[in-house]
Design an enzyme around this catalytic site. Structure first.
Site, PDB file in Angstrom:
ATOM      1  N   ASP A  75      -4.009  -8.819 -53.535  1.00  0.00           N
ATOM      2  CA  ASP A  75      -2.770  -9.512 -53.880  1.00  0.00           C
ATOM      3  C   ASP A  75      -3.178 -10.928 -54.269  1.00  0.00           C
ATOM      4  O   ASP A  75      -3.601 -11.714 -53.406  1.00  0.00           O
ATOM      5  CB  ASP A  75      -1.822  -9.522 -52.686  1.00  0.00           C
ATOM      6  CG  ASP A  75      -0.452 -10.088 -53.021  1.00  0.00           C
ATOM      7  OD1 ASP A  75      -0.370 -10.945 -53.933  1.00  0.00           O
ATOM      8  OD2 ASP A  75       0.539  -9.712 -52.371  1.00  0.00           O
ATOM      9  N   TYR A 169       9.804 -19.043 -66.002  1.00  0.00           N
ATOM     10  CA  TYR A 169       8.749 -18.163 -66.512  1.00  0.00           C
ATOM     11  C   TYR A 169       7.836 -18.915 -67.480  1.00  0.00           C
ATOM     12  O   TYR A 169       6.605 -18.823 -67.396  1.00  0.00           O
ATOM     13  CB  TYR A 169       9.370 -16.953 -67.202  1.00  0.00           C
ATOM     14  CG  TYR A 169       8.350 -16.027 -67.845  1.00  0.00           C
ATOM     15  CD1 TYR A 169       7.441 -15.320 -67.061  1.00  0.00           C
ATOM     16  CD2 TYR A 169       8.292 -15.867 -69.229  1.00  0.00           C
ATOM     17  CE1 TYR A 169       6.498 -14.476 -67.642  1.00  0.00           C
ATOM     18  CE2 TYR A 169       7.359 -15.030 -69.817  1.00  0.00           C
ATOM     19  CZ  TYR A 169       6.469 -14.335 -69.024  1.00  0.00           C
ATOM     20  OH  TYR A 169       5.536 -13.507 -69.607  1.00  0.00           O
TER      21      TYR A 169
END
Length: 278
Positions: A75, A169
């Protein structure tokens, strides 16, 4: 620069984040056809109902394509997992030649509609992980014969058009691109190439299917193989001569003589959709 054509990644060790599916897996499979050794650093270890592939199915595909594979559950939000995976990769393969920062999180929404947990996730997976993976891999890359870092991020265009609709984003992806600029200059003296690669059109991935328009948008997209072929072209260039660039997949392939892109289209009968930031 004059592009070298038909280069090979045979024997090279590639550490690829997010390589269990989509563009990351396509890059891994293209390198595997040369006989490369691939570290599949991704989070998915169990099948997901909406997301195809795991690190183990990707490893099987890499081996079937002719490469070696080391699937590692990572991760990229967590520095210790990155550091441990890099150490395992070096122990297993003896070094790292190439880092591909492909893992990415996306949430396209305006400022008032973006929960801070989504903001944080995108910045952790996108910009922070790019920095952390580079930091972990660079000591090994600097020992490699032709070291490359390739970041899947867009050209830097300070056009409000790309900031207004989904500021959170865009900030996270531009952060990745700023890493490219900074790392390329910082490690130029060490002959480590650092470049960005971005598709001209949307690419048929789970993100497009699930978040960006469903099956209709998939039909207007190209296959991940176009990005993989472009990545292969960049990663086989001499690192001293090819750094600090923001490449578009189609433009790269034209440089090595590709003129027909029809076979990359999911559905050649429909008009292609342009990707964000191009």
């Amino acid at each position: 620069m004059a592009w070298i054509r038909n280069g090979s990644l045979k024997g090279k060790v590639l550490f690829i984040t997010g390589a269990s599916r989509g563009i990351g897996q396509a890059i891994a499979l293209r390198a595997a056809r040369d006989g490369a050794r691939i570290v599949i650093a991704a989070k998915t270890t169990e099948p997901h109902p909406k997301l195809p592939g795991t690190i183990y199915t990707a490893a099987e595909a890499v081996r079937a394509a002719g490469g070696e594979a080391l699937p590692l559950a990572v991760d990229v939000r967590f520095e210790d997992q990155i550091q441990h995976a890099v150490a395992q990769a070096v122990e297993h393969f003896g070094g790292i030649d190439i880092l591909v920062c492909n893992a990415s999180a996306i949430y396209l929404a305006g400022t008032l509609e973006t929960p801070m947990k989504r903001f944080d996730l995108m910045h952790q997976v996108n910009v922070r992980a790019t920095f952390a993976c580079a930091q972990a891999c660079l000591p090994h890359l600097m020992k490699a014969a032709n070291p490359h870092i390739l970041v899947l991020s867009p050209p830097l265009k300070l056009d409000p058009h790309w900031l207004a609709p989904h500021l959170a984003y865009t900030l996270s992806k531009y952060g990745m691109s700023l890493c490219v600029l900074g790392l390329a200059e910082e490690f130029r003296k060490d002959s480590v190439a650092v470049n960005a690669l971005w598709p001209r059109t949307t690419i048929a991935t789970a993100a497009v299917q699930n978040l960006l328009g469903g099956e209709a948008m998939v039909r207007r997209s190209r296959k991940p193989e176009i990005v993989a072929d472009a990545a292969h072209a960049v990663l086989t260039q001499p690192s001293r001569q090819c750094t600090g660039q923001f490449f578009i997949d189609e433009e790269v392939l034209r440089q090595i003589g590709v003129t027909d892109f029809t076979h990359y289209a999911v559905d050649p009968s429909v008009e292609l959709a342009s990707d964000l930031f191009v």
